[in-house]
Design an enzyme around this catalytic site. Structure first.
Site, short mmCIF file in Angstrom:
data_model
loop_
_atom_site.label_atom_id
_atom_site.label_comp_id
_atom_site.label_asym_id
_atom_site.label_seq_id
_atom_site.Cartn_x
_atom_site.Cartn_y
_atom_site.Cartn_z
CG ASP A 1 -2.15 0.89 0.99
OD1 ASP A 1 -3.15 0.73 1.72
OD2 ASP A 1 -2.10 1.73 0.07
C1 GLC Z 1 -4.36 4.31 -0.20
C2 GLC Z 1 -5.24 3.19 0.26
C3 GLC Z 1 -5.38 2.07 -0.71
C4 GLC Z 1 -5.33 2.62 -2.12
C5 GLC Z 1 -3.95 3.20 -2.35
C6 GLC Z 1 -3.80 3.83 -3.74
O1 GLC Z 1 -3.62 4.85 0.84
O2 GLC Z 1 -4.96 2.62 1.52
O3 GLC Z 1 -6.62 1.41 -0.44
O4 GLC Z 1 -5.59 1.58 -3.06
O5 GLC Z 1 -3.59 4.16 -1.37
O6 GLC Z 1 -4.65 4.93 -3.86
#
Ligand code: GLC
Length: 733
Positions: free
Chosen positions: A280
């Site tokens: 993430d």
């Molecule tokens: C965010 C979220 C995740 C998302 C990613 C890209 O912080 O936790 O769910 O897919 O970043 O946007």
């Protein structure tokens, strides 16, 4: 006595990997041969580049793309945009390896559907598959290859804003929804121009943070992990999800983005998951912040050793991996394994053969009429009728006057919900517009906003009260801002924000019957509404067709059929609250010294599986195919369901079990089946469930899957707290 123990997990992996169908394996060997050939020509820097993902494209990234130092971007939607960036990689770099573009297509791309917690409340996996296929069609046409969805985190704490993104509290329903969404996104062929790669997130147990506070630590038993939080990921993996995202949280003291137990042992080892894993956002970098990695180099080593293949946004793989390989801190073979998984995804998507998208396709796909119609259908089927005293609803065709009140009545942006990708507020049909277009020409409609969503001003109350006083019914549309839900939106209180409660009370005092329509991303605490307002419709954040869908339900053009997938607490003090609870040694009674609260009932305001209809259903003839079964048997459980009302409707029939005595205490109920049926007035249907003995099992004290003999309770019901009860014996021989 244990009837059946899980054979060694190694055995299961052998069985799984040896069972790959020939057709797939021959395609796989072709792709593997192409990967081998490509890998043999890649420099170390080019290999590392495939594991690097950055958010958004800007000119200063162009040279890095030419040098093969970036393998992926997120947030580069639009056919022209992605083609422009893709051309740099494919036509100006040494090896021409295409980029993979990701985006959070969480509940639609441009045609925005209800939030996932809403569509899960339809209990209709086929519906969910269909809308994700629409999202995939629009996204792929716009140059997006990969969605960071489905979010499959089980959540039992509505303080956590991201409960809006998942399927609620139950692993059985959550697993069904996870698989359904993967099927919708991916279909059978990822090279297709209308499919995108799914990404199961956030691995794992992110939805149970301490205090319901986003990004906070998670501490739980391995049993809870394996019985509650892992199953939706396993279901998504079994459905073929081609990627998975690690999470931000600690799990039992170890960050999930470097957790060898959950990633290497369970995901890669026990499950044989061969997809690629993306961290993430900056969660590789946060290994240092957590105090788990000493520095960036350490973070890179720990993450890659946990088979995190693609580093989202941190830049740490970009800056550290090549040096770590050159210094023999990381074996190049380990790096190659990650590069292979990323390249395999790009081959499976067909990007080497067709790296570009046709802008004409994009124009034709976006907001197609059938997509918009599907958004309305999904919204109608996701809403949950919580209360309807005196059959106030549906409204009569000839109703004289309607007062439409509340800060979400003429609101567009918040109906989109959080994570609304390319959704545009102007695409949204408001509740006011939906009512205006649905009501008879003879019906007088007035509108008064009454208040804002979060503000303290009450100067709008007078107009709202006046409107209500002159009307036959007041439709009061309240709830949360879209940004008050989703990521980074944990709340300590779950009341309707601002002065909305006071607004509803003021309108209620006019004596005009009130219908409360709640637009929220989570269960809210609404005990006063439940006590005083005759009708309550939980509409969630319903997407671009929310207003029409609300009108469809208000007039009964669609008979409400949604059922809750997350318990509604009476107060935030009850959290975590869920139906699959333990009975305890002192079940709550009026007696002081029992498991109870002295200031509130310990039951939810509205339980898991609950939802009303404009008709009535009667359950009868609960029948079990046997009184006793062995571990090798299956049990058929059936019941008749009759529509005893005077309108047609859909009903979600639910199957629950309980093992009342076991070597590890089991919950008072566990969902083991559901089916949605549609009955005309007077129609009756026999619903059948097949229960395999294996489904009666649990992880015992040695953490092995055990199926223990004894009496089992079974229910076929219309909610987690109501149904026909039976029992059977699982025999020991
Ligand atoms: C965010 C979220 C995740 C998302 C990613 C890209 O912080 O936790 O769910 O897919 O970043 O946007």
């Amino acid at each position: 006595m244990k009837l059946c123990r899980e054979p060694s997990r190694f055995m299961i992996v052998l069985l799984l990997t040896s069972s790959i169908p020939a057709a797939v394996s021959s395609q796989a060997s072709t792709i593997d041969q192409r990967i081998d050939e490509l890998l043999s020509r890649m420099t170390l820097d080019e290999k590392v580049g495939q594991l690097v993902q950055y958010p958004g494209y800007s000119e200063d990234r162009a040279q890095a793309i030419r040098e093969g130092k970036i393998g992926s971007f997120l947030n580069v939607p639009g056919a022209e945009n992605s083609n422009q960036v893709q051309r740099i990689a494919v036509e100006e770099s040494r090896l021409g390896i295409p980029l993979i573009f990701g985006l959070d297509v969480i509940h639609g791309f441009r045609t925005i559907f209800p939030i996932p917690l809403a569509t899960a409340s339809s209990w209709d996996p086929e519906l969910v598959t269909a809308i994700e296929a629409i999202a995939a069609r629009e996204a792929r046409a716009s140059g997006v290859h990969w969605t960071f969805a489905p979010m499959v985190d089980i959540a039992r704490d509505a303080r956590w804003g991201r409960i809006s993104e998942g399927a609620g509290e139950d692993p059985y329903l959550g697993s069904a929804m996870a698989a359904a969404r993967v099927r919708g996104f991916q279909g059978d062929d990822l090279t297709a121009a209308d499919r995108i790669m799914a990404c199961l997130k956030h691995y794992v147990a992110y939805g149970q943070p301490v205090g319901g506070r986003d990004y906070n630590s998670v501490d739980m038993s391995e049993r809870s992990l394996r019985e509650i939080y892992l199953p939706p990921f396993k279901a998504g993996a079994d459905a073929g999800a081609a990627s998975l995202m690690s999470a931000f949280n600690l799990l039992n003291g170890v960050p999930t983005t470097a957790n060898k137990f959950t990633l290497n042992q369970i995901l890669r080892g026990e499950w044989g998951f061969e997809g690629f894993i993306v961290s993430d956002w900056n969660s590789v970098g946060e290994l240092v912040q957590h105090g788990y990695a000493g520095d960036a180099a350490d973070a890179a080593r720990l993450a890659l050793n946990a088979t995190i293949d693609l580093d989202m946004a941190s830049g740490i793989y970009d800056g550290q991996l090549a040096d770590l390989v050159r210094a023999n801190v990381i074996p190049e073979e380990l790096l190659d394994q990650s590069v292979r998984r990323v390249l395999r995804a790009k081959f499976m998507l067909g990007l080497f053969d067709n790296p570009y998208v046709d802008p004409e396709t994009e124009t034709a796909a976006i907001l197609r009429d059938d997509h918009v119609a599907a958004a309305r259908d999904a919204a109608r089927k996701s809403m949950v009728l919580l209360k309807n005293d005196g059959a106030l609803l549906p409204l009569s065709e000839d109703i004289g006057s309607i007062a439409v009140i509340g800060p979400l009545a003429d609101n567009q942006v918040d109906l989109l919900g959080s994570w609304h990708a390319m959704g545009q507020p102007e695409d949204v049909v408001t509740v006011l517009a939906g009512i205006q277009s649905r009501a008879a020409p003879t019906t007088t409609i007035t509108y008064a906003q009454g208040s804002t969503i979060t503000g303290a001003e009450t100067d709008g109350f007078a107009e709202a009260v006046a409107a209500a006083r002159d009307a036959d019914v007041a439709i009061v549309v309240v709830g949360e801002r879209e940004y008050e839900t989703g990521e980074g939106a944990s709340r300590t209180a779950l009341d309707l924000p601002g002065v909305q409660p006071a607004l509803i009370e003021a309108v209620h005092e006019t004596g005009t019957p009130v219908v409360a329509v709640i637009m929220s991303g989570r269960p809210l605490t609404i005990p006063w509404l439940a006590e005083n307002v005759p009708a309550i419709l939980q509409a969630w954040h319903p997407g671009i067709q929310g207003g029409n869908a609300v009108a469809d339900l208000l007039w009964g053009d669609y008979n409400p059929s949604g059922k809750l997938t997350a318990s509604f607490p009476r107060s935030v003090g009850q959290i975590p609250i869920y139906y699959a609870r333990d009975i305890t040694g002192r079940p709550g009674t009026d007696f002081k010294y029992t498991s109870r609260y002295i200031d509130s009932p310990d039951t939810p305001l509205y339980p898991f599986g609950y939802g009303l209809s404009y008709t009535t259903f009667e359950y009868g003839d609960l029948t079990l195919s046997a009184d006793t079964i062995t571990v090798n048997d299956t049990l058929t459980v059936s019941a008749t369901v009759s529509n005893t009302g005077d309108v047609a409707g859909a009903e979600v029939v639910q199957l629950y079990i309980r093992d009342p005595v076991a070597s590890v205490v089991r919950p008072v109920k566990e969902l083991k089946g559901f089916t949605k049926i549609y009955l005309e007035p007077g129609e009756q249907q026999t619903v059948q469930f097949t229960l395999r003995a294996r489904e009666l099992g649990f992880f015992d004290q040695e953490m092995l899957w055990a199926i223990e003999p004894g009496v089992f309770n079974v229910w076929v019901g219309w909610s987690s707290d109501e149904g026909l009860e039976g029992s059977f014996v699982l025999s020991g021989n």
